[in-house]
Scaffold this motif. Structure first.
Motif, short mmCIF file in Angstrom:
data_model
loop_
_atom_site.label_atom_id
_atom_site.label_comp_id
_atom_site.label_asym_id
_atom_site.label_seq_id
_atom_site.Cartn_x
_atom_site.Cartn_y
_atom_site.Cartn_z
N TYR A 1 10.37 -2.02 1.11
CA TYR A 1 9.50 -1.10 1.16
C TYR A 1 8.96 -0.87 2.59
O TYR A 1 8.39 0.04 2.91
N SER A 2 9.89 -1.50 3.56
CA SER A 2 9.38 -0.99 4.85
C SER A 2 10.08 0.26 5.48
O SER A 2 9.68 1.06 6.35
N ARG A 3 11.00 0.93 4.43
CA ARG A 3 11.56 2.13 4.70
C ARG A 3 10.70 3.27 4.23
O ARG A 3 10.94 4.46 4.71
N ILE A 4 9.79 2.92 3.70
CA ILE A 4 8.77 4.01 3.09
C ILE A 4 7.87 4.46 4.38
O ILE A 4 7.48 3.63 5.07
N VAL A 5 7.79 5.74 4.47
CA VAL A 5 6.72 6.30 5.45
C VAL A 5 5.53 6.92 4.73
O VAL A 5 5.93 7.83 4.01
N PRO A 6 4.46 6.26 4.79
CA PRO A 6 3.24 6.84 4.28
C PRO A 6 3.04 8.44 4.45
O PRO A 6 3.50 8.77 5.68
N HIS A 7 2.61 8.92 3.45
CA HIS A 7 2.39 10.46 3.72
C HIS A 7 3.54 11.55 3.82
O HIS A 7 3.57 12.58 3.90
N ALA B 1 -4.38 -12.59 -6.39
CA ALA B 1 -5.23 -13.64 -7.28
C ALA B 1 -6.36 -14.15 -6.66
O ALA B 1 -7.04 -14.65 -7.19
N THR B 2 -6.21 -14.21 -5.37
CA THR B 2 -7.06 -14.93 -4.62
C THR B 2 -8.28 -14.04 -4.18
O THR B 2 -9.38 -14.49 -3.67
N GLY B 3 -7.79 -12.77 -4.15
CA GLY B 3 -9.10 -11.86 -3.59
C GLY B 3 -8.78 -11.26 -2.48
O GLY B 3 -8.86 -10.13 -2.21
N ASP B 4 -8.11 -12.01 -1.36
CA ASP B 4 -7.95 -11.34 -0.12
C ASP B 4 -6.64 -11.77 0.39
O ASP B 4 -6.55 -11.70 1.61
N THR B 5 -5.83 -12.32 0.00
CA THR B 5 -4.53 -12.82 0.37
C THR B 5 -3.44 -12.03 -0.13
O THR B 5 -3.33 -11.81 -1.47
N MET B 6 -2.14 -11.99 0.51
CA MET B 6 -1.02 -11.46 -0.02
C MET B 6 0.30 -12.74 0.11
O MET B 6 0.19 -13.24 1.31
N ALA C 1 4.57 -9.53 1.69
CA ALA C 1 4.32 -9.16 2.98
C ALA C 1 5.77 -8.63 3.57
O ALA C 1 5.79 -7.53 4.42
N ASP C 2 6.85 -9.48 3.69
CA ASP C 2 7.90 -9.27 4.23
C ASP C 2 8.67 -7.88 3.49
O ASP C 2 9.29 -7.10 4.15
N LEU C 3 8.42 -7.76 2.17
CA LEU C 3 8.95 -6.48 1.36
C LEU C 3 8.35 -5.33 2.23
O LEU C 3 9.09 -4.24 2.31
N LEU C 4 7.14 -5.55 2.56
CA LEU C 4 6.25 -4.35 3.05
C LEU C 4 6.64 -4.09 4.54
O LEU C 4 6.48 -2.87 4.79
N GLY C 5 7.16 -5.02 5.14
CA GLY C 5 7.34 -4.95 6.62
C GLY C 5 6.15 -4.16 7.37
O GLY C 5 4.81 -4.71 7.00
N ALA C 6 6.30 -3.26 7.96
CA ALA C 6 5.03 -2.72 9.03
C ALA C 6 4.42 -1.78 7.96
O ALA C 6 3.16 -1.64 8.55
N ASN C 7 4.64 -1.61 6.75
CA ASN C 7 3.94 -0.85 5.79
C ASN C 7 2.58 -2.00 5.13
O ASN C 7 1.89 -1.59 4.53
N PHE C 8 2.95 -3.15 5.78
CA PHE C 8 1.67 -4.19 5.50
C PHE C 8 0.18 -3.65 6.04
O PHE C 8 -0.92 -3.66 5.19
N ILE C 9 0.31 -2.61 7.03
CA ILE C 9 -1.09 -2.16 7.36
C ILE C 9 -1.48 -1.12 6.57
O ILE C 9 -2.36 -0.81 6.61
N HIS C 10 -0.72 -0.38 5.81
CA HIS C 10 -0.94 0.48 4.98
C HIS C 10 -1.06 -0.08 3.44
O HIS C 10 -0.88 0.79 2.44
N THR C 11 -1.55 -1.26 3.38
CA THR C 11 -1.59 -1.93 2.22
C THR C 11 -2.92 -2.55 1.87
O THR C 11 -3.47 -3.20 2.90
N LYS C 12 -3.71 -1.80 0.85
CA LYS C 12 -4.86 -2.63 0.54
C LYS C 12 -4.80 -3.71 -0.15
O LYS C 12 -4.04 -3.79 -1.41
N ILE C 13 -5.40 -4.61 0.16
CA ILE C 13 -5.44 -5.78 -0.81
C ILE C 13 -6.84 -5.82 -1.49
O ILE C 13 -7.92 -5.91 -1.19
#
Lengths: 277, 258
Positions: free
Chosen positions: A112-118, A252-257, A262-274
């Motif tokens: 999913y790091s290849r995805i460009v949000p918007h 599952a823990t409420g605030d961690t991934m 996170a590796d699958l998301l790559g830089a898109n981690f910052i566009h991910t809401k936990i």
């Protein structure tokens, strides 16, 4: 800074979001510069001839970002409008595979790091998007969404479409087995289907308008007129393409991934809401 | 034990305890079918007699016998070969198995026709599966052969002019592409599986090409607009709330907040 548009988390047609699940989302408008959902409906639908599939398929656009294609199952969303009307009220939110993450492997080719949000799009396929049967739609009004029809036998969503500058819908209210069908015709045609996840009831004694209730939303449609096939025959088609806004991970823990996700998301981690639900 | 004569063999009801161990696993679909409908097709056995006690070798029908045993049945309906004077070698047994399998080879179109007739008479794939014990996936696939192939392709499949593998690949093609494939083939150069797969690839590329031409409106957030809206809302407050809202508006414009 990333702004996450709203996703309504109450149960949907496909149930509640699952702990550990990663979701591709396009939230509701924040109230400024929103685009009507009809603008993302592909009309006429593009016939999908590659059969049903699970997970996601990546499609490269020439000189553009990668899109992800996803299947919307008729088990949870018996008709196209069932999905669109839910998205209208709750936003788009589709679970996407994270592969087998045992031993830290990134498997199944998802990246999913290849995805460009918007810019990247969620492209949605429904098994009943392309209509093959004859239909005769009503020229009456009163259905919701309000489908505006001209006196010339056209079903034009002119009011909404002119706002966003997309092409006019110029499909006839009648269809005779051949030629492209109108995606928006599936609203009225869905009044002919009834199941536990798609209950249809006439609004009044006249019986011109039906209330359609799904597990998550309800909407109105006009009953088609005599001359409409029964049953209506459909085949799979691409019915919607919407820019992917962000990802959501249900922790599952409420605030961690977990690190592999996170590796699958790559830089898109910052566009991910936990989230916790 | 009931006996009747049939081409030199006899049709008998044989106690399963006298039949050799089939040595195969039970097929769930076959077990379901026999449980619901009974044993419809006889197995083939060869009788041996030693010290006046008859035992039976299995020539054909190991899975049916395994299913009957798993269901706790006591008897199997069998075509029993007479005892040959020259004995019965492993090679003879292999040939018999081969012949029996070829003679009962699946007839795809006959099965698809039957599924089609049941569907027309109001059955669903689910009820056909439940009533016949045939796996639901197989029922659906047979229905697809009947519904998704154009008439010319279906007839070619029926007459043997179109191989099952090629027909299966053609199921994913729209009618015009199926027609084009058949028109480019003849008796000497029939449609190959690779041809059908190639047409499927071309069709997918065309489909994706259509998709790339679809213009999708942008929904990227306009931070300046959002910032302006926040500043407007901030004007309705005083004190800490106003400060926080103004700071948020500043952040949206990419500015730092002290």
């Amino acid at each position: 800074m990333t702004i996450f548009a709203d996703i309504i988390t109450t149960p949907r047609g496909c149930g509640k979001r699952q702990k550990g699940g990663l979701y591709a989302c396009t939230g509701l408008s924040t109230g400024v510069g929103g685009v009507p959902i009809e603008a993302f409906v592909i009309d006429p639908p593009i016939p999908w001839t590659s059969g049903p599939f699970r997970g996601v398929q990546f499609v490269e656009r020439a000189n553009g970002p990668v899109d992800i294609v996803m299947w919307v199952g008729a088990e949870n969303y018996p008709t196209v409008p069932d999905y669109i009307e839910e998205a209208r009220q709750m936003g788009f939110c589709k679970r996407i595979p994270t592969g087998t993450l045992d031993e830290g492997n990134r498997s199944n080719g998802v990246d999913y790091s290849r995805i460009v949000p918007h810019e990247s799009r969620m492209v949605l396929v429904h098994p009943k998007a392309v209509v093959h049967s004859a239909y005769r739609l009503s020229t009456g009004t009163g259905s919701t969404p309000n489908i505006q029809r001209t006196q010339h036998g056209l079903c034009a969503y002119s009011g909404r479409f002119s706002v966003v500058g997309t092409t006019q819908n110029d499909h006839h209210l009648t269809h005779d087995n051949e030629g492209p069908s109108c995606t928006f015709a599936t609203w009225d045609l869905s009044a002919l289907e009834s199941s536990t996840k798609h209950r249809v009831e006439p609004v009044d004694s006249v019986g011109a308008i039906a209330t359609i209730s799904t597990p998550s939303v309800s909407y109105h449609a006009s009953y088609p007129k005599d001359g409409t096939a029964d049953p209506v025959e459909y085949s799979p088609g691409i019915f919607c393409a919407v820019p992917l806004g962000h990802f959501e991970f249900i922790s599952a823990t409420g605030d961690t991934m977990p690190e592999p996700i996170a590796d699958l998301l790559g830089a898109n981690f910052i566009h991910t809401k936990i989230c916790d639900e | 034990m009931t006996t009747s004569h049939h081409n030199g063999s006899t049709l008998e009801t044989v106690p399963l305890t006298a039949v050799e161990d089939p040595g195969v696993d039970v097929r769930p679909s076959l077990r379901r079918s026999i449980e619901q409908l009974g044993q419809r097709i006889s197995v083939k056995l060869r009788q041996r007699t030693s010290q006046g006690v008859a035992t039976y070798e299995i020539v054909d029908g190991r899975h049916r016998i395994a299913a009957l045993k798993a269901l706790g049945e006591e008897f199997v309906r069998a075509e029993v070969d007479p005892i040959g004077r020259g004995g019965y070698s492993a090679q003879d047994r292999a040939k018999e198995t081969l012949v029996a399998n070829i003679q009962r080879e699946r007839n795809l179109c006959a099965e698809a026709d039957a599924v089609g007739k049941l569907l027309e008479s109001g059955h669903t794939p689910q009820t056909i599966s439940e009533e016949t014990g045939i796996n639901l996936r197989v029922v659906k696939e047979l229905a697809t052969f009947k519904n998704a192939l154009i008439a010319e392709a279906y007839e070619a499949l029926r007459s043997g002019g179109l191989a099952r593998g090629a027909a299966k690949a053609m199921l994913r093609l729209d009618p015009s592409r199926q027609k084009a494939l058949l028109e480019g083939a003849d008796e000497e150069t029939p449609v190959r599986v690779a041809d059908a797969h190639g047409a499927v690839r071309d069709q997918r590329l065309d489909m994706l090409d259509q998709l790339t031409q679809v213009t999708t409106p942008t929904i990227a957030p306009d931070h300046a607009q959002l910032s302006s809206a926040l500043q407007h809302v901030a004007g309705q407050y005083v004190g800490p709330k106003q400060v926080v809202l103004l700071q948020a508006a500043q952040i949206l414009l990419g500015g730092d907040v002290e």
